[in-house]
Design an enzyme around this catalytic site. Structure first.
Site, mmCIF file in Angstrom:
data_model
loop_
_atom_site.group_PDB
_atom_site.id
_atom_site.type_symbol
_atom_site.label_atom_id
_atom_site.label_comp_id
_atom_site.label_asym_id
_atom_site.label_seq_id
_atom_site.Cartn_x
_atom_site.Cartn_y
_atom_site.Cartn_z
ATOM 1 N N ASP A 1 0.811 -1.221 0.000
ATOM 2 C CA ASP A 1 0.000 0.000 0.000
ATOM 3 C C ASP A 1 0.845 1.272 0.000
ATOM 4 O OD1 ASP A 1 0.959 -0.459 2.575
ATOM 5 O OD2 ASP A 1 -1.011 -0.734 3.470
ATOM 6 N N ASN B 1 -7.403 -3.245 14.801
ATOM 7 C CA ASN B 1 -8.795 -3.607 14.520
ATOM 8 C C ASN B 1 -8.883 -4.784 13.542
ATOM 9 O OD1 ASN B 1 -7.993 -2.425 12.149
ATOM 10 N ND2 ASN B 1 -9.517 -0.788 12.150
ATOM 11 N N HIS C 1 -7.179 -5.097 10.655
ATOM 12 C CA HIS C 1 -6.984 -4.795 9.233
ATOM 13 C C HIS C 1 -5.655 -5.363 8.732
ATOM 14 C CE1 HIS C 1 -5.034 -0.755 10.411
ATOM 15 N NE2 HIS C 1 -4.135 -1.271 9.591
HETATM 16 C C1 GLP Z 1 -0.695 0.255 8.739
HETATM 17 C C2 GLP Z 1 -0.228 -0.511 7.518
HETATM 18 C C3 GLP Z 1 -0.343 -2.017 7.726
HETATM 19 C C4 GLP Z 1 0.297 -2.394 9.043
HETATM 20 C C5 GLP Z 1 -0.404 -1.707 10.186
HETATM 21 C C6 GLP Z 1 0.218 -2.031 11.538
HETATM 22 O O1 GLP Z 1 -2.063 0.475 8.762
HETATM 23 N N1 GLP Z 1 -0.930 -0.164 6.311
HETATM 24 O O2 GLP Z 1 0.269 -2.687 6.650
HETATM 25 O O3 GLP Z 1 0.221 -3.787 9.212
HETATM 26 O O4 GLP Z 1 -0.309 -0.309 9.987
HETATM 27 O O5 GLP Z 1 1.333 -1.234 11.758
HETATM 28 P P1 GLP Z 1 2.458 -1.497 12.829
HETATM 29 O O6 GLP Z 1 3.263 -2.631 12.295
HETATM 30 O O7 GLP Z 1 3.247 -0.222 12.892
HETATM 31 O O8 GLP Z 1 1.771 -1.838 14.090
#
Ligand code: GLP
Length: 239
Positions: free
Chosen positions: A62, A128, A130
């Site tokens: 992304d 959440n 995602h």
């Molecule tokens: C963002 C990214 C995800 C990632 C998530 C968790 O929303 N688009 O790909 O998995 O954050 O981030 P972190 O690894 O910093 O907890």
């Protein structure tokens, strides 16, 4: 789903690297890559290794809409800083967040993934549930698309920006369907704040309200969690 519980994120990154290295040695050519703080220990293992990535293709999950690749908060920048500058790949794809035609860019990205089927897809997970930016309620059968970020995610990601207003409100993101087409999936999660999402992903029902739960239907998924992220899981998962 195979669940590996490690002591901490350092061990988790080393374990994930073992899996990637093994897959690459066995012929994997296309890696699906992720951003966020979670994959950093894995990328450190990549950059400290003598693994040759110059024959590999990477496709990132992304990118924020409206950030140029040289913006330090963009995912282009993140990937260069943490991996590509030290370990160049043959070709690295990240969605173009500056595109004037988001729909066309999404279509092109789907075609890139079709032309370069992903051998191993790396994922983090949001609190959440995602994956990438596929927020709760995103259809399971969706391809690359533009996502309006939820308040929850904007808040969570604001830690990387000077203030919350600077966090982009949308992103271009691989869909759940693209992720499910990868031959192998490795999802990493560290810290207590991910514990509930991890439990719901593994033990809960498969529902679009928890996007990561679709992975229960994927034939080859390895989840690497530290003890804190594993704390809500049934004992049978704690090795
Ligand atoms: C963002 C990214 C995800 C990632 C998530 C968790 O929303 N688009 O790909 O998995 O954050 O981030 P972190 O690894 O910093 O907890």
């Amino acid at each position: 789903m195979k669940v590996i519980v490690t002591e901490n994120k350092i061990q988790g990154g080393a374990k994930a690297f073992e899996i990637f290295e093994n897959e690459i040695k066995n012929g994997a050519k296309v890696l699906g890559l992720a951003t966020g703080s979670t994959p950093e220990t894995l990328y450190q293992n990549f950059t400290n290794s003598d693994l040759n990535c110059s024959n590999l293709i990477s496709i990132n999950l992304d990118e924020y809409v409206g950030l140029t690749p040289d913006n330090p908060q963009s995912y282009h920048y993140f990937m260069r800083k943490h991996l590509f500058d030290k370990k160049p790949f043959k070709k690295s794809y990240v969605p173009d967040g500056m595109t004037k035609d988001v729909a066309a860019t999404c279509k092109e990205y789907d075609q890139i993934i079709k032309d370069n089927p992903i051998d191993v897809q790396l994922l983090g997970i949001g609190c959440n549930g995602h994956i990438a930016f596929n927020e709760p309620g995103t259809p399971f059968d969706i391809g690359t698309h533009e996502v309006k970020l939820t308040e929850n995610t904007i808040k969570a990601n604001s830690r990387f920006f000077d203030n919350e207003d600077e966090v982009p409100k949308s992103a271009i993101c691989m869909g759940n369907a693209n992720i499910m087409q990868a031959k192998k999936v490795v999802l990493m999660a560290f810290g207590e704040k991910k514990a509930q999402a991890i439990k719901e992903m593994i033990e809960g029902p498969v529902t679009e309200q928890v996007p990561a739960s679709i992975l229960q239907k994927h034939p080859d998924v390895t989840i690497i969690v530290d003890k804190a992220a594993a704390q809500e899981l049934d004992d049978k998962y704690k090795n």
